[in-house]
Scaffold this active site. Sequence first.
Site, PDB file in Angstrom:
ATOM      1  CG  ASN A 154      -0.458  -0.069   2.488  1.00  0.00           C
ATOM      2  OD1 ASN A 154       0.542  -0.746   2.698  1.00  0.00           O
ATOM      3  ND2 ASN A 154      -1.044   0.644   3.420  1.00  0.00           N
ATOM      4  CD  GLU A 252       5.528  -0.951  12.961  1.00  0.00           C
ATOM      5  OE1 GLU A 252       4.411  -0.458  13.226  1.00  0.00           O
ATOM      6  OE2 GLU A 252       6.499  -0.847  13.715  1.00  0.00           O
ATOM      7  CB  CYS A 286      -1.980   0.048   8.533  1.00  0.00           C
ATOM      8  SG  CYS A 286      -0.775   1.385   8.581  1.00  0.00           S
ATOM      9  CD  GLU A 464       9.006  -0.051  10.576  1.00  0.00           C
ATOM     10  OE1 GLU A 464       8.173   0.607   9.928  1.00  0.00           O
ATOM     11  OE2 GLU A 464       9.699  -0.952  10.083  1.00  0.00           O
TER      12      GLU A 464
END
Length: 494
Positions: A154, A252, A286, A464
């Site tokens: 994405n 993630e 997300c 992250e």
Amino acid sequence: MKEDTVKKIFIAGKWKLGGGEPIQSHYPADNSVNAKISTANSDDINEAILAAEHAWRNPKWRDTLPSEKAAILFKVADLLETKKEHLAQLQTRDNGKPISETLGLVSSSIATTRYIASSLETLDSQLTNQRVKSLMTFTTYEPLGVIAAITPWNSPIASEIQKIVPALAGGNAVILKPAEATSLIALELASIFEEAGLPAGLFSVLTGKGSVVGEEVVKHPLVQKISFTGSTSTGRHLAHIAAEKLISTSLELGGKSPTIVFSDANLDIAVNGVIYGIFSSSGQACIAGSRLFIHESIYEKFLQSLIEKTKNIVVGDPEKNDTQMGPLISEAHLDSVNRYVEMARNEGGEIVVGGHRLEGDQYKKGSYYTPTIITGLTNQSQVCQEEIFGPVLVVMPFSDETELLAQTNNSIYGLAAGIWTEDYRKAIDISKRLEAGTIWINTYKKFSIATPFSGHKESGVGKEKGRLSILDYMQTKSIFLNLDQTPNPWCEPK
Ligand code: NAD
């Protein structure tokens, strides 16, 4: 853009045809073929990982000064900048995101690379607090080894850069396994790192299926960390593999983020923010704000405004500058989104906008879906509990804060949340009680490389970004230095 030949992949510092079955990259706006791409087989995987192991252990690289390594990363950033338009266009062709968004993703990747390079230049070891007079102690950071970076389709360039750059900065080698749909951008990154002078072997791109190439990469005995972005189910599977090998992970994962609009919110700004939060990237994000809770006192008014503005979203050709929403990534994904909308209907939901694929000449070849708003469901419904990853918003009223928090937090996910109110005391109080890794107050979907990003609950493990993200790819070594002649017990001199 069309290529008749099969594209080579970057293995152990060489461009070559992989031994796996080739895959195709499609342009989701008309489903034409962008390119045929070769994929890795077991021999390629082994070759890349052995070269990676050799490259990060090479004393020449290990002794390269942080400032010299940083210089390579600054060069990468400059090349990303020079090729910005091309990279944005390539990503738009790969996943159908509007060009305005892919330009933003390239800018973010340039900034990330410069930020991490600066962080590498200024990263210190630690002289740790002295606890015994005769002992001086210090802690240094060392590479982990070979890192497997596995990414979704994405926002590929941003997801990939935010793994590759800190991992390389930490002195590691990186094997990138990009999503099948978006291999082109990953291969372009390989050529950029090569041009910037990164020594051969430190970065390879192994294209192919996740369940085949990805699985074999992460299971390889020399891989020392899995840095993964993707769905919760794949993340859970990779966590099992990592547990067996006793290696670390950064995961993630998915989300089902709530957005809350209180009665005192600036309604115009909040409506725009809610629309951007769910419908940008066609909801394929997300952190998409897919569950909307509106205070009952403004529910009708807010919903009407939301419906009107949603109808005005410009859906169309992703290569046009004014397009706000492009197609979905594929027909298979469109079918999956549509099944959720059918499910919502069956659960008693009312589709107040959209709920079908887009008709008409402009849309007939691509995987276009309408921005969709659903009312009449509760947070317990399946469409509120599962990640749809498409342009589908479920809207629910709330009356009091206790009930609101019980509902917003009733989710396996905990990635992000949005709050719209002019009362900052209330916003801070609610933000402390929301179970999510990122909270936006009077804004949505804003990022900063300086700010750590992580998922709570089943949205992730680890983090992250952030100034010290290089340390996520390093291990500590503590050194004790005796300052006097004090002998250890048991060996007192006679
Ligand atoms: P996915 O889990 O299907 O695939 C992600 C990557 O994993 C791909 O490269 C795929 O090939 C690979 N993969 C699949 N099976 C594998 C296996 N057995 N071993 C090794 N690799 C394997 O996810 P997707 O459909 O590509 O992406 C969408 C998902 O990603 C959504 O759930 C979305 O929420 C999530 N996502 C999360 C974030 C975040 O930062 N939290 C960001 C973007 C996307």
